[in-house]
Each structure stands twice: as C-alpha cells, then as structure tokens.
Design a protein around this motif. Structure first.
Motif, PDB file in Angstrom:
ATOM      1  N   LYS B 106      -1.776  38.521  28.262  1.00 31.65           N
ATOM      2  CA  LYS B 106      -3.082  39.107  28.583  1.00 31.65           C
ATOM      3  C   LYS B 106      -4.021  38.112  29.238  1.00 31.65           C
ATOM      4  CE  LYS B 106      -3.303  42.723  25.063  1.00 31.65           C
ATOM      5  NZ  LYS B 106      -3.209  43.889  25.960  1.00 31.65           N
ATOM      6  N   PHE B 107      -3.680  36.858  29.211  1.00 30.71           N
ATOM      7  CA  PHE B 107      -4.585  35.918  29.868  1.00 30.71           C
ATOM      8  C   PHE B 107      -3.985  35.353  31.152  1.00 30.71           C
ATOM      9  CE2 PHE B 107      -2.057  32.894  27.568  1.00 30.71           C
ATOM     10  CZ  PHE B 107      -2.099  31.737  28.314  1.00 30.71           C
ATOM     11  N   ALA B 108      -2.992  36.049  31.673  1.00 30.39           N
ATOM     12  CA  ALA B 108      -2.276  35.505  32.816  1.00 30.39           C
ATOM     13  C   ALA B 108      -2.989  35.726  34.144  1.00 30.39           C
ATOM     14  CB  ALA B 108      -0.869  36.099  32.878  1.00 30.39           C
ATOM     15  N   GLY B 109      -3.860  36.696  34.217  1.00 34.64           N
ATOM     16  CA  GLY B 109      -4.423  37.054  35.505  1.00 34.64           C
ATOM     17  C   GLY B 109      -5.464  36.087  36.015  1.00 34.64           C
ATOM     18  N   GLY B 131      -7.012  40.737  34.954  1.00 33.94           N
ATOM     19  CA  GLY B 131      -5.550  40.682  34.895  1.00 33.94           C
ATOM     20  C   GLY B 131      -4.812  40.706  36.213  1.00 33.94           C
ATOM     21  N   GLY B 132      -5.503  40.706  37.356  1.00 34.85           N
ATOM     22  CA  GLY B 132      -4.777  40.712  38.626  1.00 34.85           C
ATOM     23  C   GLY B 132      -4.180  39.355  38.948  1.00 34.85           C
ATOM     24  N   ARG B 133      -3.016  39.371  39.634  1.00 38.01           N
ATOM     25  CA  ARG B 133      -2.294  38.123  39.922  1.00 38.01           C
ATOM     26  C   ARG B 133      -2.496  37.613  41.344  1.00 38.01           C
ATOM     27  NH1 ARG B 133      -1.424  40.075  34.929  1.00 38.01           N
ATOM     28  NH2 ARG B 133       0.446  39.278  33.917  1.00 38.01           N
ATOM     29  N   TYR B 134      -2.983  38.466  42.243  1.00 36.58           N
ATOM     30  CA  TYR B 134      -2.913  38.110  43.661  1.00 36.58           C
ATOM     31  C   TYR B 134      -4.276  38.157  44.340  1.00 36.58           C
ATOM     32  CZ  TYR B 134       2.029  38.624  42.925  1.00 36.58           C
ATOM     33  OH  TYR B 134       3.305  38.468  42.452  1.00 36.58           O
ATOM     34  N   ASP B 316      -2.865  30.601  21.553  1.00 32.22           N
ATOM     35  CA  ASP B 316      -4.207  30.161  21.193  1.00 32.22           C
ATOM     36  C   ASP B 316      -5.305  30.967  21.883  1.00 32.22           C
ATOM     37  OD1 ASP B 316      -3.824  27.988  19.394  1.00 32.22           O
ATOM     38  OD2 ASP B 316      -3.057  26.788  21.060  1.00 32.22           O
ATOM     39  N   TYR B 317      -4.929  31.860  22.767  1.00 35.25           N
ATOM     40  CA  TYR B 317      -5.954  32.547  23.542  1.00 35.25           C
ATOM     41  C   TYR B 317      -6.951  33.328  22.677  1.00 35.25           C
ATOM     42  CZ  TYR B 317      -8.202  35.258  27.184  1.00 35.25           C
ATOM     43  OH  TYR B 317      -9.134  35.842  27.995  1.00 35.25           O
TER      44      TYR B 317
END
Lengths: 378, 378
Positions: B106-109, B131-134, B316-317
């Motif tokens: 959930k914290f990747a974006g 949450g968007g990657r691009y 840890d997020y």
C-alpha cells in the motif's frame, strides 16, 4: 631457549620507531628490578606470552601510522607512566605489552605464569594465573584482575589460546556483530589464525556454509579440518575467482581478519543485506596495504560494515568462557598453537603473526619453564 | 500548465540513455490509450507525482552506471513488460516511474489522483487515492495496493510528502537503523529535502543535537526552523571546517542523503562507535562524484556503516503513518513542498532534486487539476 635464573628479571622495551613488520632491533631486552608487590597483588613468574596482531597499531611508526589505531579517541586515556599504560600507544622506551587492554578486567591480560609471592587472600605461591600485561619475566599483577587457573582442567596456556583474547574476539564478532543465520555463506580471512579458528568452528556448528582464506596449502588443510567447506589459498589463487567458483551466488558475511588488498574482492561479492565484519587488518598494520570501500555499493546492496574491538565486550567474557569450556570438554573444538621461546623471540613471533608466515593457530612465546601438569619443563 | 482534456491519456517514457543530470530530451511525452480496468482495479486521474532522487539510479546511463543501483540483485526480479516493472532498471522506451517500488504494498505508489471508475468495492468515482506507479495522466491501479485519502483530514498530496516514501525513508533510517540516543550529535545532509526534514525534526524532538547541511542560505534558514542547532551552507563554507567549529567533540551519527565529496569530511569526524547511515547518494547518481571509506577508520573507531532502502521496511509503514499523522495534528511537524506543473516538467524537477537546485522541501509535479478540498484547481 632463554630460561632465566629464578632471581633475574628482564623486560622487552620498544627501542625505536618501527618500519612495517617488526624486527629484533626495534626492541631491547633489558634487566629490571624484581617487582615489589602491594596489597592484593601477586608476584608472578611469566611462562607464556600471547602474540596477537592487534598490538602492532599501538607501536610507534617510522613515518605515518596507518589509520587503524585501536581505541583511538575512545576516552580510555591512561597516564604517561606505563605502570598505567596508555591504551592507545606504546611509546619508545616503554615496556612491550602482551595485548591491547590496559583495564583492570579479568580478561585484560596477555600472559600466564606462576605465583611466586602473594599478598592476595585468594592466591598462594604455586598457583597458576592469567593476567600479566607485559613482556617481562616477573611481573606484579593485581589479584582482582587475574584468573586462577586449574592445570588439571585445562592446559595453563589455554587462557591465551583457546580462551584467550583472540578467541574471545572471534566469539564476540560472530555472536554479537555478525548476525549469522543457518544456511548463510560466511567467508573468514586468516582462517587458520587464532580468531579465524573460532569463527570457522562456531559457524560450521550452526549450519553456515564456511569458506576460509589462508596462506598456503598446510593452513588451508587445517581450516578444512575445522569445518570449512573450502579454503582459498591466497598465495596460490585469486580470491575473487575462487569465490566465483566456490560461491557463485555470493557471500552473506565476510568476517575479515586481514584487510588490505584481499578485502575488496570479497566485499564485491557480498549479497544484498551482506555484512562486512571488520575484525582485524593485519595486512594494513604495517602501512603497505590499504583498503577502501565504495559507499555506493553499501547503499545499493543495503550492506552493513562494522568495526569492533574486543575491549568493548567485557561483559560478555563469562558467557564466552562458559561456552568455550563446554565445547572443549565435549571434544568439539579443534585447536592449534605454535610456541616460540625466549623474550628475544617476541619480535619475530609478532612479525610472523602479522605476515602470516607462521604455521597457523595461536602464537605464543614461552619465556620460562612450564612446571604445571603436562607442562613444557625447563 | 499542461492540464489534459478529460479523455486524453499521456505518458512520460524514457527516450535515451541519460548523461548525468536528466534533461527534457531524455524523455518523451506520448499519447497512451485510456487504460481498461480489471477486477478490483481503479481508473485514476493522476493529480500529483512525487519526485525523489532514488529513481535516478534505475534509469539507463550513457556510459557506465554508478554502483548505486537500488535493489540490485535483491531477487525482486520483475518481467520484461513494464506492466510488471523490473525493480532494478527502467529501460529505454519504458514508462517513467513515480518511485522505486514495484510491489503490491500500500505504500508502493508515487502519485495521488482521483478515481474516475472503480471495479473495487471500497472505492467510488470521486474518491482520492494514493498508489499510482507511473508518470502518466490516467492509470489503472489495483485497489488493494492503494490508500483512500480523506481530503478533509489532510491535503491529498500529503501521501507524497508528509507521508510519502521520502518521509518514510527518513523515519525508517532514523527509527530502525541509526540507533539514536538523546544527547548525541547527528549531522544530516540534504537537510532541507524530503528525507532530511523528517530526520531533523525527529532527532530534535528526541533530544539530539542536530546539525544540518544544505545548499544555500535560504534552505539553511529553513533547516534551522525545523530545529537544527546550526546548518552548514555547503555552497558557502567547507563542511569539515564548519564541523570543527560547530561540533569540536565530533559527530555520533551522520545521516547521509547526499554522498559524494561531502561524505568524507563528515565521516572523518565521527566519534568512536559512530554510525554512518547511507540513506541516499544524490550527488553520486549522475556519476560525477564518488565516495569511498577507509576500512581502517571503521575498525579503529568501531564504526558502523549501513546502507538501507525503504523497500525493506514495508511492515513499518503503519507505525510510521500513525506517528506522523499524530505529530502533524499536534502541529509539531513542519513541512515544505514545491510544485512543478505538467508531465513535461518531470525531468527538470528530477534534475533539480538531484542537484539541490530547488528551494528545498518535497518536490511534486502537478499534472491535472486538484479538485479536492483546498486543492489547486484547474
């Protein structure tokens, strides 16, 4: 053999700045009055003196000292008189120390000997003790900072070897710093030395895949008897190429007792989350070799590079001693030592220890007869 | 301002290998079909894109890449298709990412935006999500790897700044790696940046003596408002000389977000048992500067040098988010951001972030109107 008359005392002093490896002329053996002992002190006839590379950075350098002085700036500053030794340096004219530790702790010494006189209630003449600080034939030692030895239980020199500070160093680095896990690959340099012997055997017992590095086929054979899957002969083959063959997936832990030019090829093969344990740098203490690490790799692979000095683990000494004695009694701890003879041999023994030109194992200098059970008589 | 028509999608792609700092010509803005969403996915209109230096090492290099590729060899290998992005590299022709993390966490974006369509039960059109990657105007995002935002509670861009990955990086490095203790002296480089802001404030709150390093008087002033006792303007003074004046007893922790030529003078002033936290090396990502560390000092001073990447602290997020939201609501967390406009500005924003040629704070690129409460309208 230089076994003294019972009433003559002599000491090894530093005579001049040292250029690279020590030679005999860097030191002088001089007469010394027989020490008078104070309350709770012992007069001890030194029998064995420990030789370890860590004392080299404390000696004076001809030219600039390499940046590896142990304890530098650590706040453990002693007096100018070497009766309270300066922990960071040994000056010209001062007595050569048997180790790096000046504290009053019970594991601070670097010699074993026999009690000749005692003003301490726990010791009597004829007892054997660990705890001398200097390369001298008779020394006044504080009974509270000594360990009484039982020759019927373990050879008296065990407290310099099997239970000595080098073994303790290996134990601390492995148990307290390396964070080893079963299945990981650990590489140990100077693997046939007093630190390496301990690390190789602990790691093997606990399910790590152990690769040693040592100088020469004989030492490499010994390292494999300790449990290493393989041992790289650094004189005969390129360590990087050998690791590519022996551990193509990389290395989790490099337990480095050597430093110098050997360090980088192993470092470069650390896996992500790998650890470089900077335990000793015998190759660098003379000043000829140096190692540097690229910070970028440390970030990219999330590495941990950690230096440690056994001085800082005093509280762990009882746990170390308990474990090692247990393993020794079980017969599951192999050990090797090499004994030189006479105070005059200390410089050569130290040079051999630093250069790897010894047969491996722990190096000791015997300076008077071992009259203990099974000891090496006069 | 390049605000798109509601039905046009565009994407920023990597056009060629990059030489040092990125320039506009290294990228191309191209049309892209509107994504079709699958089950549990959302169609999101991107509003803000996070800019952080950590993406630079993933981009292709003209010439040899510096040895700082994050995640290199970490075993998180994705496919060739950039729908499943390769975590270690962004290839030519591939979409520019908004951050370094390709996972489903959930914290990747690295973007926030507004939901246009939803096939996920927890989201409806009009919701705002992180949450968007691009770097693209409309993106299909998996609802399970997103966070629904409440614009009434926090500004929607907080999940890129105050709660973004850079802030989380600072928090993890401080809380999980640095082992800080009240009374210690910590030096923070790039102290006005998104990572540094967090570290300076946490350290100040917990009783450390904080010295920042930043580029220019304006940033240094800001760093002092965050609680640093002093801030060294690296453009105006020699960092080593300044530290000798500001912290004559030395430094306990160097929290290094910059690397490069600045690293060594701070490292050289670490006290025994000091720690060098290698968090980021913006100065080195272009390849012009490099830093190396002498292993001898690491041993002599018993230092710990540790690299870390926020990818490895996913668990840890929640703890991070809870703490930061609490501090923010208490009014005890200062914050600064700087907003660029339009997909075409991403390369310039990244270059400014890497070179320190920004005004400090978190850098964002706004690519479509912020229609949230208090948002920046079209």
């Amino acid at each position: 053999m230089n076994m003294p008359a019972a009433d003559a005392n002599r000491v090894l002093r530093v005579a001049r700045p040292i250029d690279g490896l020590p030679v005999a002329e860097d030191f002088a053996v001089e007469p010394l009055p027989m020490p008078e002992i104070g309350d709770r002190e012992l007069l001890v006839r030194t029998i064995y003196i420990s030789i370890a590379p860590g004392v080299r950075p404390l000696l004076p350098y001809k030219g600039e000292a390499p940046d590896v002085a142990q304890g530098a700036g650590a706040g453990r500053v002693g007096g100018a008189d070497d009766d309270v030794p300066n922990p960071t340096r040994i000056g010209i004219g001062e007595r050569m120390r048997s180790g790096i530790v000046p504290s009053m702790s019970k594991f601070a010494g670097g010699t074993v000997g026999e009690v000749i006189q005692s003003r301490h209630p726990d010791y009597a003449p004829g007892d054997f003790v660990f705890g001398g600080r200097y390369c001298q034939l008779y020394e006044a030692i504080h009974g509270d900072a000594s360990i009484k030895l039982d020759p019927a239980q373990l050879p008296i020199e065990a407290d310099l070897g099997l239970l000595g500070r080098s073994a303790f160093t290996g134990w601390c680095g492995y148990r307290r710093v390396a964070d080893p896990k079963a299945g990981e690959t650990i590489v140990v340099s100077s693997a046939a030395g007093a630190v390496g012997m301990m690390v190789v055997q602990l790691a093997k017992r606990e399910g790590l895949d152990v690769i040693g590095i040592a100088s020469g086929a004989s030492k490499c054979d010994f390292v494999q008897t300790l449990g290493a899957r393989a041992c790289i002969d650094r004189k005969a083959e390129d360590a990087g190429a050998a690791l590519d063959r022996l551990a193509p997936a990389g290395v989790d832990i490099y337990f480095d007792n050597a430093g110098g030019f050997l360090q980088r090829p192993v470092f470069d093969r650390l896996k992500p989350f790998g650890r470089l344990i900077v335990c000793g740098m015998a190759a660098e203490y003379g000043g000829a070799e140096q190692s540097v690490l690229p910070t970028g790799t440390i970030l990219g692979k999330r590495l941990r590079v950690q230096g440690f000095v056994v001085l800082d683990y005093e509280d762990d000494y009882p746990a170390f001693r308990e474990e090692v004695v247990r393993l020794w009694r079980e017969g599951s701890l192999a050990y090797r030592q090499q004994v030189y003879h006479g105070l005059e041999e200390v410089p050569q023994a130290l040079a051999d220890c630093l250069s790897g030109q010894s047969g491996g194992g722990k190096l000791l200098v015997q300076v008077s007869p071992d009259t203990s059970v099974g000891g090496r008589g006069p």
